[in-house]
Motif scaffolding. Structure first.
Motif, PDB file in Angstrom:
ATOM      1  N   ARG A  77       0.830  -1.210   0.000  1.00 18.59           N
ATOM      2  CA  ARG A  77       0.000   0.000   0.000  1.00 18.59           C
ATOM      3  C   ARG A  77       0.868   1.265   0.000  1.00 18.59           C
ATOM      4  N   TYR A  88      -4.169  10.942  -3.671  1.00 23.29           N
ATOM      5  CA  TYR A  88      -4.424  10.895  -2.236  1.00 23.29           C
ATOM      6  C   TYR A  88      -4.118  12.193  -1.495  1.00 23.29           C
ATOM      7  N   ASP A  91      -7.097  13.966  -0.089  1.00 25.46           N
ATOM      8  CA  ASP A  91      -7.987  13.181   0.780  1.00 25.46           C
ATOM      9  C   ASP A  91      -7.154  12.075   1.428  1.00 25.46           C
ATOM     10  N   GLU A  94      -8.312   8.496   2.307  1.00 21.83           N
ATOM     11  CA  GLU A  94      -8.472   7.524   1.225  1.00 21.83           C
ATOM     12  C   GLU A  94      -7.299   6.549   1.182  1.00 21.83           C
ATOM     13  N   ASN A  97      -8.297   3.260   2.548  1.00 21.83           N
ATOM     14  CA  ASN A  97      -9.404   2.576   1.886  1.00 21.83           C
ATOM     15  C   ASN A  97      -8.874   1.521   0.919  1.00 21.83           C
ATOM     16  N   ARG A  99     -10.287  -1.118  -0.009  1.00 18.55           N
ATOM     17  CA  ARG A  99     -11.333  -1.645  -0.882  1.00 18.55           C
ATOM     18  C   ARG A  99     -11.365  -0.896  -2.219  1.00 18.55           C
ATOM     19  N   GLY A 100     -10.773   0.296  -2.236  1.00 17.45           N
ATOM     20  CA  GLY A 100     -10.727   1.062  -3.478  1.00 17.45           C
ATOM     21  C   GLY A 100      -9.598   0.630  -4.395  1.00 17.45           C
TER      22      GLY A 100
END
Length: 302
Positions: A77, A88, A91, A94, A97, A99-100
């Protein structure tokens, strides 16, 4: 045909409905996650089997690989976020996240290898022995895990009309990964616009399978501890360098705009090959002086 179809036109393979997820008890589960879970189980099983065959401590490897998997996910990640920062910076939440989407294999490899190295240092074990035992399992996990990209319609290459060409509904992929050349060769099948691309996930999976077979066959003939690990870096690096040149979703180095994974692949392949040559030469000289050394186990202290 519909927006979930996947076709390999020159192979005569038509998959009319390939979903991205299933629902169990009201919970949506992505096929990508299922594939990654299967990859982990198979990879860990192979690692433990190799540890058992070489009379090493299976429990130690099990606990080590569990920690390595967690750190690999974190590393994957971080790697992706660093080289996709524009997605990013406005935000920051995010970033968490998952799952995105947004995991990079090289980040995972770096995170996992670093974990094993730190563990070896702390326990005063031989990192090369640990790495040689664990690498085949990692490679098996990569072979299986790449098929998660198939279900997600991602990690594909540019337009091709070759034997292995894969046709995907234009509406089913991220629009930013569609090139002008793909649009020039859009095929309309039963009213659906399809783009035709290199299935780079398949290329990498098959390449890794070949590397794994070679490594498993070579294990008993290795010349020094750590050689399997270095051969993995070299073999995977060569294949990934080629595959990365085909992809349309490359993570780029800032300013110069060169694919970061391609640069890293080339460096790893060259560095690993150089280390193999040097260490084989050094090992040959030592064997000539002292005779053939006995096998080392991970529990041998530094």
């Amino acid at each position: 045909m519909n927006s979930t179809s996947i076709i390999f036109p020159h192979l005569g393979i038509v998959l009319p409905h390939v979903g991205k997820s299933i629902h169990l008890f009201g919970i949506e589960i992505a096929y990508y996650g299922i594939v990654i879970a299967i990859a982990m189980v198979c990879g860990v099983s192979l690692m433990l089997r190799l540890a058992r065959k070489s009379r090493q401590d299976e429990d130690m490897y099990f606990h080590l690989v569990m920690a390595a998997i967690v750190c690999a996910i974190i590393g994957a990640r971080i790697y992706y976020v660093i080289f996709s920062w524009e997605n990013y910076r406005d935000d920051l939440l995010e970033i968490f996240n998952l799952r995105g989407g947004g995991l990079a294999i090289y980040g995972g490899v770096i995170g996992g290898v670093l974990t094993v190295w730190l563990y070896a240092r702390r326990k005063r074990l031989r990192f090369p022995v640990l790495a040689d035992t664990m690498i085949p399992g990692l490679l098996l996990g990569q072979i299986i895990g790449r098929w998660g990209n198939f279900f997600n319609r991602e990690a594909f290459g540019g337009y091709t009309d070759s034997l292995f060409a894969m046709a995907l509904p234009k509406s089913a992929v991220r629009q930013g990964e569609i090139t002008a050349r793909m649009l020039e060769h859009v095929r309309v099948i039963e009213g659906i616009d399809f783009i035709q691309v290199h299935p780079t996930f398949l290329y990498e999976s098959l390449w890794n399978l070949a590397v794994l077979v070679l490594l498993l066959r070579y294990r008993r003939h290795k010349r020094f501890e750590g050689e399997i690990f270095l051969l993995y870096l070299c073999g995977y690096g060569i294949g990934r360098f080629w595959v990365e040149s085909l992809r349309t979703d490359q993570l780029l180095l800032p300013v110069i705009g060169v694919p970061v994974s391609q640069v890293l692949s080339g460096m790893l392949a060259i560095g690993a090959l150089t280390a193999i040559v040097v260490l084989r030469g050094r090992n040959g000289k030592e064997r000539g002086k002292h005779g053939k050394a006995g096998d080392l186990k991970a529990t041998d202290r530094e």
